[in-house]
Design a protein around this motif. Structure first.
Motif, PDB file in Angstrom:
ATOM      1  N   SER A  48       1.322   9.886  -3.971  1.00 18.77           N
ATOM      2  CA  SER A  48       0.350   9.519  -2.940  1.00 18.77           C
ATOM      3  C   SER A  48       0.958   8.535  -1.956  1.00 18.77           C
ATOM      4  CB  SER A  48      -0.912   8.924  -3.568  1.00 18.77           C
ATOM      5  OG  SER A  48      -0.620   7.677  -4.174  1.00 18.77           O
ATOM      6  N   LEU A  49       0.311   8.455  -0.786  1.00 17.22           N
ATOM      7  CA  LEU A  49       0.684   7.512   0.266  1.00 17.22           C
ATOM      8  C   LEU A  49      -0.546   6.675   0.600  1.00 17.22           C
ATOM      9  CD1 LEU A  49       2.485   9.997   2.700  1.00 17.22           C
ATOM     10  CD2 LEU A  49       3.544   8.563   0.950  1.00 17.22           C
ATOM     11  N   SER A  50      -0.333   5.361   0.802  1.00 12.23           N
ATOM     12  CA  SER A  50      -1.453   4.501   1.167  1.00 12.23           C
ATOM     13  C   SER A  50      -0.983   3.471   2.190  1.00 12.23           C
ATOM     14  CB  SER A  50      -2.000   3.795  -0.063  1.00 12.23           C
ATOM     15  OG  SER A  50      -3.072   2.946   0.293  1.00 12.23           O
ATOM     16  N   PRO A  59       3.879   0.389  14.233  1.00 10.29           N
ATOM     17  CA  PRO A  59       4.441   0.688  12.911  1.00 10.29           C
ATOM     18  C   PRO A  59       3.378   0.574  11.819  1.00 10.29           C
ATOM     19  CG  PRO A  59       5.665  -1.077  14.016  1.00 10.29           C
ATOM     20  CD  PRO A  59       4.447  -0.807  14.834  1.00 10.29           C
ATOM     21  N   THR A  60       3.566   1.317  10.741  1.00  8.54           N
ATOM     22  CA  THR A  60       2.664   1.252   9.590  1.00  8.54           C
ATOM     23  C   THR A  60       3.510   1.154   8.330  1.00  8.54           C
ATOM     24  OG1 THR A  60       1.025   2.645  10.711  1.00  8.54           O
ATOM     25  CG2 THR A  60       0.814   2.406   8.326  1.00  8.54           C
ATOM     26  N   VAL A  61       3.282   0.122   7.518  1.00  8.92           N
ATOM     27  CA  VAL A  61       3.947   0.023   6.218  1.00  8.92           C
ATOM     28  C   VAL A  61       3.148   0.863   5.242  1.00  8.92           C
ATOM     29  CG1 VAL A  61       4.634  -1.493   4.324  1.00  8.92           C
ATOM     30  CG2 VAL A  61       4.898  -2.258   6.703  1.00  8.92           C
ATOM     31  N   VAL A  62       3.806   1.838   4.648  1.00  8.50           N
ATOM     32  CA  VAL A  62       3.158   2.779   3.740  1.00  8.50           C
ATOM     33  C   VAL A  62       3.620   2.500   2.313  1.00  8.50           C
ATOM     34  CG1 VAL A  62       2.900   5.215   3.147  1.00  8.50           C
ATOM     35  CG2 VAL A  62       3.010   4.527   5.551  1.00  8.50           C
ATOM     36  N   THR A  63       2.657   2.342   1.410  1.00  4.99           N
ATOM     37  CA  THR A  63       2.963   2.222  -0.016  1.00  4.99           C
ATOM     38  C   THR A  63       3.058   3.628  -0.587  1.00  4.99           C
ATOM     39  OG1 THR A  63       1.802   0.115  -0.166  1.00  4.99           O
ATOM     40  CG2 THR A  63       2.179   1.307  -2.226  1.00  4.99           C
ATOM     41  N   VAL A  64       4.186   3.917  -1.195  1.00  4.57           N
ATOM     42  CA  VAL A  64       4.444   5.239  -1.756  1.00  4.57           C
ATOM     43  C   VAL A  64       4.342   5.136  -3.271  1.00  4.57           C
ATOM     44  CG1 VAL A  64       6.112   7.127  -1.912  1.00  4.57           C
ATOM     45  CG2 VAL A  64       6.013   5.721   0.167  1.00  4.57           C
ATOM     46  N   ALA A  65       3.405   5.877  -3.867  1.00  4.10           N
ATOM     47  CA  ALA A  65       3.259   5.900  -5.326  1.00  4.10           C
ATOM     48  C   ALA A  65       3.929   7.161  -5.847  1.00  4.10           C
ATOM     49  CB  ALA A  65       1.784   5.882  -5.715  1.00  4.10           C
ATOM     50  N   GLY A  66       4.550   7.049  -7.010  1.00  7.44           N
ATOM     51  CA  GLY A  66       5.230   8.204  -7.586  1.00  7.44           C
ATOM     52  C   GLY A  66       5.879   7.861  -8.895  1.00  7.44           C
ATOM     53  N   ALA A  67       7.014   8.498  -9.152  1.00 10.92           N
ATOM     54  CA  ALA A  67       7.724   8.291 -10.409  1.00 10.92           C
ATOM     55  C   ALA A  67       9.227   8.408 -10.181  1.00 10.92           C
ATOM     56  CB  ALA A  67       7.276   9.319 -11.448  1.00 10.92           C
ATOM     57  N   SER A  68       9.977   7.814 -11.090  1.00  8.71           N
ATOM     58  CA  SER A  68      11.441   7.861 -11.107  1.00  8.71           C
ATOM     59  C   SER A  68      12.070   7.142  -9.922  1.00  8.71           C
ATOM     60  CB  SER A  68      11.946   9.308 -11.181  1.00  8.71           C
ATOM     61  OG  SER A  68      11.440   9.951 -12.316  1.00  8.71           O
ATOM     62  N   VAL A  91      12.181   0.248   0.343  1.00  6.70           N
ATOM     63  CA  VAL A  91      12.549  -0.409  -0.902  1.00  6.70           C
ATOM     64  C   VAL A  91      11.679   0.124  -2.035  1.00  6.70           C
ATOM     65  CG1 VAL A  91      10.985  -2.370  -0.566  1.00  6.70           C
ATOM     66  CG2 VAL A  91      13.021  -2.650  -1.985  1.00  6.70           C
ATOM     67  N   ALA A  92      12.276   0.250  -3.221  1.00  7.75           N
ATOM     68  CA  ALA A  92      11.523   0.605  -4.423  1.00  7.75           C
ATOM     69  C   ALA A  92      11.101  -0.707  -5.078  1.00  7.75           C
ATOM     70  CB  ALA A  92      12.376   1.437  -5.371  1.00  7.75           C
ATOM     71  N   VAL A  93       9.815  -1.008  -5.038  1.00  8.66           N
ATOM     72  CA  VAL A  93       9.284  -2.242  -5.602  1.00  8.66           C
ATOM     73  C   VAL A  93       9.296  -2.176  -7.126  1.00  8.66           C
ATOM     74  CG1 VAL A  93       7.247  -3.745  -5.679  1.00  8.66           C
ATOM     75  CG2 VAL A  93       7.864  -2.577  -3.562  1.00  8.66           C
ATOM     76  N   SER A  94       9.022  -0.999  -7.662  1.00 11.26           N
ATOM     77  CA  SER A  94       9.026  -0.775  -9.105  1.00 11.26           C
ATOM     78  C   SER A  94       9.417   0.682  -9.339  1.00 11.26           C
ATOM     79  CB  SER A  94       7.649  -1.064  -9.706  1.00 11.26           C
ATOM     80  OG  SER A  94       6.718  -0.064  -9.315  1.00 11.26           O
ATOM     81  N   SER A  95       9.365   1.114 -10.574  1.00 10.03           N
ATOM     82  CA  SER A  95       9.718   2.506 -10.873  1.00 10.03           C
ATOM     83  C   SER A  95       8.655   3.485 -10.405  1.00 10.03           C
ATOM     84  CB  SER A  95       9.969   2.683 -12.371  1.00 10.03           C
ATOM     85  OG  SER A  95       8.785   2.403 -13.093  1.00 10.03           O
ATOM     86  N   THR A  96       7.493   2.965  -9.974  1.00  9.83           N
ATOM     87  CA  THR A  96       6.419   3.851  -9.523  1.00  9.83           C
ATOM     88  C   THR A  96       5.886   3.516  -8.126  1.00  9.83           C
ATOM     89  OG1 THR A  96       4.744   2.463 -10.584  1.00  9.83           O
ATOM     90  CG2 THR A  96       5.629   4.314 -11.878  1.00  9.83           C
TER      91      THR A  96
END
Length: 186
Positions: A48-50, A59-68, A91-96
């Motif tokens: 998902s994108l938020s 500009p829009t900062v988009v939080t990308v949710a996912g895996a790996s 940047v990958a903030v975490s693994s998800t």
């Protein structure tokens, strides 16, 4: 060879993730005794994108949710639409969770956002971000009213509304009570 000191090879499929030894041979045999490490990683997925939409003018900062995702690592974000592909750092903030700063767009419409952690191989999840029309607030009349509310306010905006739009107002996050069926056309 690409040059006298560069060789390109396509990594073959592996049954499992992990590091392998990479060696090179000049004539297809007699591989080097020493090796470098090449890591097979699970492919990233975007679920998902938020937010999933934002104004085309900024500009829009988009939080990308996912895996790996490689936690704490740099990512390359690709936004692909009718005008082609645009690449921006993230940047990958975490693994998800990852962050992508999508730039303004010259046009409205959807782009597909995918991630890469090596700059070459991208996710293929097909999640869309919609660039939307931007509104500019030009004026308000009256510019004040009593705290108990109820003042009918007329807002002048840039000429970006179309007949199918349903305008709405918000006062410091508090939605405006509807006038007819939402904000009204004048």
């Amino acid at each position: 060879p690409v040059s006298s000191s560069l060789v390109r090879c396509v990594a073959p499929a592996q049954r499992a993730d992990g590091a392998v030894a990479l060696r090179v041979a000049a004539q297809g045999q007699d591989y080097t005794g020493h090796h470098v490490s090449f890591s097979y990683i699970p492919p990233p997925t975007v679920s998902s994108l938020s937010p999933s939409s934002g104004p085309s003018s900024s500009p829009t900062v988009v939080t990308v949710a996912g895996a790996s995702f490689p936690a704490g690592g740099d990512v390359l974000c690709r936004a692909t639409g009718a005008g082609g592909a645009l690449f921006v750092g993230g940047v990958a903030v975490s693994s998800t969770l990852g962050l992508c700063a999508l730039p303004p767009s010259p046009a409205e419409g959807a782009v597909v956002v995918e991630l890469s952690f090596n700059g070459l191989d991208f996710s293929s999840s097909g999640r869309e971000f919609a660039y939307t029309r931007s509104l500019s607030l030009l004026g308000v009349s009256p510019s004040s009213g009593p705290a108990y509310g109820g003042t009918l306010v007329t807002i002048t905006v840039s000429a970006n509304f179309s007949a199918g739009d349903t305008p709405a107002c918000s006062f410091s996050g508090a939605p405006s009570p509807p006038v007819s069926s939402g904000a009204s056309w004048l």
